[in-house]
Design an enzyme around this catalytic site. Structure first.
Site, short mmCIF file in Angstrom:
data_model
loop_
_atom_site.label_atom_id
_atom_site.label_comp_id
_atom_site.label_asym_id
_atom_site.label_seq_id
_atom_site.Cartn_x
_atom_site.Cartn_y
_atom_site.Cartn_z
N ASP A 253 43.91 0.72 10.28
CA ASP A 253 44.80 1.63 10.27
C ASP A 253 44.77 2.63 9.19
O ASP A 253 44.77 1.93 8.11
CB ASP A 253 46.13 0.85 10.72
CG ASP A 253 46.87 2.08 11.05
OD1 ASP A 253 46.59 3.37 11.65
OD2 ASP A 253 48.30 2.01 11.07
N MET B 287 45.47 -6.29 7.39
CA MET B 287 44.32 -6.47 8.59
C MET B 287 43.93 -5.04 9.08
O MET B 287 44.84 -4.30 9.43
CB MET B 287 44.84 -7.61 9.40
CG MET B 287 44.82 -9.07 8.96
SD MET B 287 45.00 -10.11 10.05
CE MET B 287 46.80 -10.00 10.52
N SER C 17 49.77 -3.25 5.38
CA SER C 17 50.22 -4.20 6.43
C SER C 17 50.58 -5.72 6.06
O SER C 17 51.45 -5.65 4.96
CB SER C 17 49.16 -4.29 7.49
OG SER C 17 49.56 -5.00 8.76
N THR C 18 49.61 -6.73 6.18
CA THR C 18 49.78 -7.83 5.70
C THR C 18 49.71 -8.08 4.18
O THR C 18 48.73 -7.55 3.58
CB THR C 18 48.63 -8.94 6.19
OG1 THR C 18 48.70 -8.74 7.55
CG2 THR C 18 48.79 -10.47 5.79
N HIS D 13 53.45 -2.32 8.43
CA HIS D 13 53.43 -2.59 9.79
C HIS D 13 54.34 -3.77 9.83
O HIS D 13 54.22 -4.79 9.08
CB HIS D 13 51.96 -3.31 10.16
CG HIS D 13 50.97 -1.98 10.23
ND1 HIS D 13 49.56 -2.51 10.03
CD2 HIS D 13 51.20 -0.84 10.36
CE1 HIS D 13 49.09 -1.31 10.04
NE2 HIS D 13 49.79 -0.42 10.51
#
Length: 400
Positions: free
Chosen positions: A340, A337, A217-218, A244
């Site tokens: 998941d 973050m 993600s991030t 993401h």
């Protein structure tokens, strides 16, 4: 305690007003200054020393990418890019993430409300100022060959999880006197390496015994750059990736990764056959799963409800691998973050998969997703980013 200081950079007075109003809804932040060009942003950076910056991409005199590179050189500060959804905008956003931007949000539009933008912006700014003050390893250009390091030749137990703070959605920021101002990862070199003119043929395309699934993600675009660029052209397993990202941005991500990779990188399509030599990036707005038909494997996309707040979701991809114990399944969770992917990775580990890797804290932009995998007992191996590709090369069956 004084709130965290934000520099808002946008050439539109209307957009500056919207962003400033959104930021000041949260008392933990205050707008220290605004700028309408990249050149003005650099002056404001030195004068006001903000803790976080919001940066438009398209501006006169000096655009957002040029300003970002100068910020990373002169006074590294977390930068959140504001992007449109045009093809050029998505391409430039992906480039910004690889040049060191912390994250991005889409500008308010007819399809994205100011309320949605505000929630996302405040969440990302909170993560930026909570992130530990440590640089990650810079993304490297593709190497001529990839050999597993001595450290990555065997499966190792996960390292103990440090007790440092990991940002989660809804976190409140500690008073400024109780935490140091975070820095951001070192910038990626501005010049991209030339794409190899041709990829060596793989001798068993379409037939494989191993498959790799990656979730992030991030900070993911930069991490994926290093991971995918470090995999060799003859890597004998397909790679499925969930990053993401909203719709349209994943296509630009796949195209940019493809320009650095010895493997072929594509945005996945419904019903696409899964083959060796290819990396499949889940399209924004769709879950991606592995399916089988007639002894061949295919991509299955769906618009089922988001999981863990995301679509695509890492958990959805990993869960789809549970149905195929005949495959040697290798899973990786990298920077991001939230949590998941941790739940389904644990299910796969309980089923006996050979590989479950979490990225080490020292190279994560945000340690949330890897930390969740470690704390849940899902991660069997913890490695810094620069060692993950070599480790995968060492554990994937090469049919020797």
């Amino acid at each position: 305690m004084a709130p965290y200081r934000v520099l808002v950079v946008d050439d539109s007075a209307f957009m500056r007003k919207i962003i400033c109003d959104l930021i000041e809804q949260d008392k933990q932040f205050t707008v220290a200054a605004t700028a309408k060009t990249g050149a003005e942003a650099l002056l404001a950076l030195q004068q006001h020393k903000p803790d976080v910056i919001t940066m438009d991409l398209e501006m006169p005199e000096m655009n957002g990418l040029e300003a970002l590179q100068q910020i990373m050189k002169t006074r590294p500060t977390p930068v959140i890019m504001l992007s449109g959804i045009s093809e050029d905008g998505t391409r430039e956003t992906i480039k910004a993430l690889q040049l060191g931007a912390f994250d991005f949000i889409r500008k308010p539009s007819t399809t994205v409300s100011a309320q949605e933008v505000g929630h996302s912006l405040l969440e990302k700014m909170t993560a930026a100022v909570l992130t530990a003050s440590k640089p990650s390893s810079p993304v490297r250009p593709p190497a001529k060959s990839v050999e597993p390091s001595e450290r990555a030749r065997g499966v190792k137990p996960a390292r103990p999880v440090p007790a440092s703070r990991t940002p989660k959605q809804g976190d409140k920021i500690a008073p400024r006197g109780q935490q140091s101002r975070p820095s951001v990862p070192e910038p990626v070199p501005a010049k991209a390496p030339i794409k190899p003119p041709a990829r060596p043929a793989v001798s068993f395309v379409g037939e494989f015994s191993d498959i790799v699934a990656v979730g992030t993600s991030t900070g993911g675009p930069r991490a994926l750059h290093q991971l995918i660029a470090d995999l060799p052209a003859n890597f004998p397993a397909p790679v499925l990736v969930v990053q993401h990202m909203p719709p349209k941005f994943t296509r630009s991500l796949a195209q940019r990764l493809d320009s650095f990779s010895k493997l072929h990188v594509v945005e996945a399509e419904q019903g696409q056959q899964v083959k060796v030599g290819t990396v499949y990036v889940a399209p924004g707005g769709y879950h991606m799963q592995l399916s089988e038909r007639g002894g061949q494997f295919y991509i299955q996309l769906s618009e089922d409800p988001p999981r863990n707040g995301h679509r695509p979701s890492v958990d959805v991809l990993f869960e789809s691998l549970l149905a195929y114990p005949k495959l040697r399944r290798h899973t990786v969770i990298m920077t991001g973050m939230g949590s998941d992917g941790a739940k389904a990775m644990k299910q796969l580990v309980d089923q006996g998969i050979p590989t479950a890797v979490a990225e080490a804290e020292e190279t994560c932009v945000v340690f949330g997703m890897p930390r969740s995998a470690i704390e849940s007992g899902a991660a069997r191996t913890v490695l810094p980013l620069q060692e993950i590709a070599g480790f995968l090369v060492s554990v994937v069956d090469r049919r020797a």
